[in-house]
Design a protein around this motif. Structure first.
Motif, PDB file in Angstrom:
ATOM      1  N   GLU A  59      88.268  35.295  40.726  1.00  0.00           N
ATOM      2  CA  GLU A  59      87.205  36.241  40.383  1.00  0.00           C
ATOM      3  C   GLU A  59      85.915  35.455  40.228  1.00  0.00           C
ATOM      4  O   GLU A  59      85.791  34.610  39.333  1.00  0.00           O
ATOM      5  N   LEU A  60      84.949  35.708  41.119  1.00  0.00           N
ATOM      6  CA  LEU A  60      83.694  34.974  41.143  1.00  0.00           C
ATOM      7  C   LEU A  60      82.553  35.923  41.471  1.00  0.00           C
ATOM      8  O   LEU A  60      82.747  36.926  42.173  1.00  0.00           O
ATOM      9  N   THR A  61      81.351  35.585  41.008  1.00  0.00           N
ATOM     10  CA  THR A  61      80.178  36.342  41.426  1.00  0.00           C
ATOM     11  C   THR A  61      79.793  35.912  42.849  1.00  0.00           C
ATOM     12  O   THR A  61      80.140  34.812  43.296  1.00  0.00           O
ATOM     13  N   PRO A  62      79.062  36.761  43.577  1.00  0.00           N
ATOM     14  CA  PRO A  62      78.582  36.338  44.897  1.00  0.00           C
ATOM     15  C   PRO A  62      77.756  35.059  44.854  1.00  0.00           C
ATOM     16  O   PRO A  62      77.826  34.240  45.787  1.00  0.00           O
ATOM     17  N   VAL A  63      76.970  34.875  43.790  1.00  0.00           N
ATOM     18  CA  VAL A  63      76.190  33.630  43.661  1.00  0.00           C
ATOM     19  C   VAL A  63      77.132  32.429  43.564  1.00  0.00           C
ATOM     20  O   VAL A  63      76.896  31.378  44.189  1.00  0.00           O
ATOM     21  N   GLN A  64      78.209  32.562  42.796  1.00  0.00           N
ATOM     22  CA  GLN A  64      79.182  31.472  42.686  1.00  0.00           C
ATOM     23  C   GLN A  64      79.904  31.228  44.010  1.00  0.00           C
ATOM     24  O   GLN A  64      80.185  30.083  44.369  1.00  0.00           O
TER      25      GLN A  64
ATOM     26  N   ASN B  21      71.428  34.527  58.937  1.00  0.00           N
ATOM     27  CA  ASN B  21      70.082  33.973  58.685  1.00  0.00           C
ATOM     28  C   ASN B  21      70.082  32.857  57.642  1.00  0.00           C
ATOM     29  O   ASN B  21      69.144  32.734  56.846  1.00  0.00           O
ATOM     30  N   GLY B  22      71.133  32.042  57.641  1.00  0.00           N
ATOM     31  CA  GLY B  22      71.199  30.927  56.710  1.00  0.00           C
ATOM     32  C   GLY B  22      71.524  31.302  55.290  1.00  0.00           C
ATOM     33  O   GLY B  22      71.397  30.463  54.385  1.00  0.00           O
ATOM     34  N   ASN B  23      71.944  32.544  55.074  1.00  0.00           N
ATOM     35  CA  ASN B  23      72.280  33.021  53.736  1.00  0.00           C
ATOM     36  C   ASN B  23      73.690  33.589  53.709  1.00  0.00           C
ATOM     37  O   ASN B  23      74.261  33.934  54.742  1.00  0.00           O
ATOM     38  N   LEU B  24      74.238  33.700  52.493  1.00  0.00           N
ATOM     39  CA  LEU B  24      75.372  34.589  52.254  1.00  0.00           C
ATOM     40  C   LEU B  24      74.758  35.905  51.811  1.00  0.00           C
ATOM     41  O   LEU B  24      73.980  35.935  50.849  1.00  0.00           O
ATOM     42  N   SER B  25      75.070  36.991  52.496  1.00  0.00           N
ATOM     43  CA  SER B  25      74.351  38.224  52.267  1.00  0.00           C
ATOM     44  C   SER B  25      75.272  39.422  52.386  1.00  0.00           C
ATOM     45  O   SER B  25      75.874  39.655  53.436  1.00  0.00           O
ATOM     46  N   THR B  26      75.432  40.175  51.284  1.00  0.00           N
ATOM     47  CA  THR B  26      76.233  41.394  51.254  1.00  0.00           C
ATOM     48  C   THR B  26      75.535  42.407  50.347  1.00  0.00           C
ATOM     49  O   THR B  26      74.480  42.123  49.785  1.00  0.00           O
ATOM     50  N   GLY B  27      76.144  43.557  50.183  1.00  0.00           N
ATOM     51  CA  GLY B  27      75.610  44.551  49.275  1.00  0.00           C
ATOM     52  C   GLY B  27      76.046  44.359  47.837  1.00  0.00           C
ATOM     53  O   GLY B  27      75.710  45.174  46.972  1.00  0.00           O
ATOM     54  N   LEU B  28      76.796  43.285  47.554  1.00  0.00           N
ATOM     55  CA  LEU B  28      77.313  43.049  46.208  1.00  0.00           C
ATOM     56  C   LEU B  28      76.227  42.500  45.287  1.00  0.00           C
ATOM     57  O   LEU B  28      75.430  41.651  45.687  1.00  0.00           O
ATOM     58  N   ALA B  29      76.202  42.979  44.052  1.00  0.00           N
ATOM     59  CA  ALA B  29      75.222  42.515  43.072  1.00  0.00           C
ATOM     60  C   ALA B  29      75.451  41.036  42.773  1.00  0.00           C
ATOM     61  O   ALA B  29      76.594  40.606  42.595  1.00  0.00           O
ATOM     62  N   PRO B  30      74.398  40.225  42.710  1.00  0.00           N
ATOM     63  CA  PRO B  30      74.550  38.769  42.624  1.00  0.00           C
ATOM     64  C   PRO B  30      75.394  38.273  41.467  1.00  0.00           C
ATOM     65  O   PRO B  30      76.157  37.312  41.621  1.00  0.00           O
ATOM     66  N   GLU B  31      75.265  38.909  40.289  1.00  0.00           N
ATOM     67  CA  GLU B  31      75.914  38.384  39.090  1.00  0.00           C
ATOM     68  C   GLU B  31      77.135  39.188  38.645  1.00  0.00           C
ATOM     69  O   GLU B  31      77.639  38.975  37.544  1.00  0.00           O
ATOM     70  N   VAL B  32      77.623  40.086  39.490  1.00  0.00           N
ATOM     71  CA  VAL B  32      78.811  40.883  39.134  1.00  0.00           C
ATOM     72  C   VAL B  32      80.052  40.205  39.696  1.00  0.00           C
ATOM     73  O   VAL B  32      80.164  40.024  40.914  1.00  0.00           O
ATOM     74  N   PRO B  33      80.998  39.805  38.851  1.00  0.00           N
ATOM     75  CA  PRO B  33      82.205  39.141  39.352  1.00  0.00           C
ATOM     76  C   PRO B  33      82.999  40.056  40.280  1.00  0.00           C
ATOM     77  O   PRO B  33      83.141  41.251  40.024  1.00  0.00           O
ATOM     78  N   GLN B  34      83.505  39.465  41.364  1.00  0.00           N
ATOM     79  CA  GLN B  34      84.314  40.194  42.337  1.00  0.00           C
ATOM     80  C   GLN B  34      85.674  39.519  42.464  1.00  0.00           C
ATOM     81  O   GLN B  34      85.757  38.293  42.571  1.00  0.00           O
TER      82      GLN B  34
END
Length: 306
Positions: free
Chosen positions: A218-223, A172-185
């Motif tokens: 290591e990046l946040t989902p927002v990044q 739907n035009g987004n990056l979308s997962t269950g990961l918290a937006p600001e938690v580095p992965q």
């Protein structure tokens, strides 16, 4: 006989990791026996064109694995986890463990000189805390390998960058997962796992007996969303899927996301680069292969005529 004149078997050769390992081994001059359930499929034919010997074998068929491993020196093993692309809808963690055990047993029966198994980062934390089911299944396979006394190297990568190239995360035009937006992965390029596996096979005296965690960035989902959007020149917001929405579909998958959002992977990224200095960060991966994969997926999902 030089090492590269010996045969390395790759189980799961047409999967993401198997293809990466096969290509790195071929590039380094190894003879590669690529195992697949479908030797006539397009992925297997591509491996044959690259120089691999393609052999029919199935991880649920222990006899086929043992026959395919006969006469080989090395064997690379990786199994899909529940929900992996290409697995049957009824594929379970017990199936994963059984497949991993079958490949390890085949390696012992064939007298393999170096067995390389791809597990997952933090699998060994299973004894200290509750971890996602895929970590437990990999740990169970690791423990069986240890019980066989195989000359083994265990590679434990974190989540793959390739997870962000398809419908798992792009909708739907987004990056979308269950990961918290600001938690580095922590994330890793699959190709770099192939490079490290090939390195391990080339230096058996240095690598047999090692367990190595691997991470490239290591990046946040927002990044991550911002980096993808920048590389493609499109807006790509990040939208978190509520954990309760995921839980309605799968308790195990919901817990995996909660674990990643709170405890998560703790691999040593500088240590990975000491092992493999060319390990890609996310921007490099996008530039080399990721952006083109994502663009192809987005094009394939775009309505006709738009």
């Amino acid at each position: 006989m030089k090492l590269t004149e010996k045969i390395v078997v790759v189980a799961g050769a047409t999967g993401l990791q198997g293809r990466a390992v096969t290509h790195h081994l071929l590039r380094d001059g190894w003879q590669v026996r690529a195992l697949t359930r479908d030797p006539n499929g397009a992925p297997a034919e591509a491996l044959a064109r690259a120089g691999a010997q393609v052999v029919r074998a199935q991880m649920e068929d222990a006899d086929s694995l043992t026959a395919a491993a006969e006469g080989a020196w090395g064997l690379f093993s990786v199994q899909p986890t529940v929900g992996s692309p290409g697995t049957a809808p009824d594929f379970t963690a017990e199936d994963e463990v059984r497949w991993g055990v079958n490949v390890a047993e085949a390696a012992r029966a064939a007298g393999i000189g170096h067995f390389v198994f791809t597990s997952v980062a933090e699998a060994d934390r299973h004894l200290e805390e509750k971890v996602p089911v895929n970590l437990v299944s990999k740990w169970r396979i690791e423990q069986h390998i240890a019980s066989l006394g195989l000359p083994v190297t265990i590679l434990r990568p974190v989540s793959f960058m390739e997870n962000f190239t398809g419908g798992y995360a792009l909708r739907n035009g987004n990056l979308s997962t269950g990961l918290a937006p600001e938690v580095p992965q922590q994330i890793m390029a699959v190709d770099d796992v192939g490079a490290v596996a090939a390195l391990a096979f080339s230096r058996p005296t240095e690598w047999i007996g090692r367990q190595v965690s691997l991470a490239g960035d290591e990046l946040t989902p927002v990044q991550i969303a911002a980096a993808i959007g920048k590389s493609l020149g499109i807006p790509l917001p990040y939208v978190q899927i509520p954990i309760e929405t995921i839980r309605a579909l799968s308790e195990d998958f919901a817990y995996a996301n909660e674990w990643l959002n709170t405890l998560g992977y703790r691999a040593d990224i500088p240590a990975t680069r000491r092992i493999h200095p060319a390990a890609m960060d996310f921007d490099t991966w996008l530039e080399r292969t990721g952006a083109s994969q994502i663009a192809a997926f987005l094009d394939s999902t775009r309505p006709a005529g738009t």
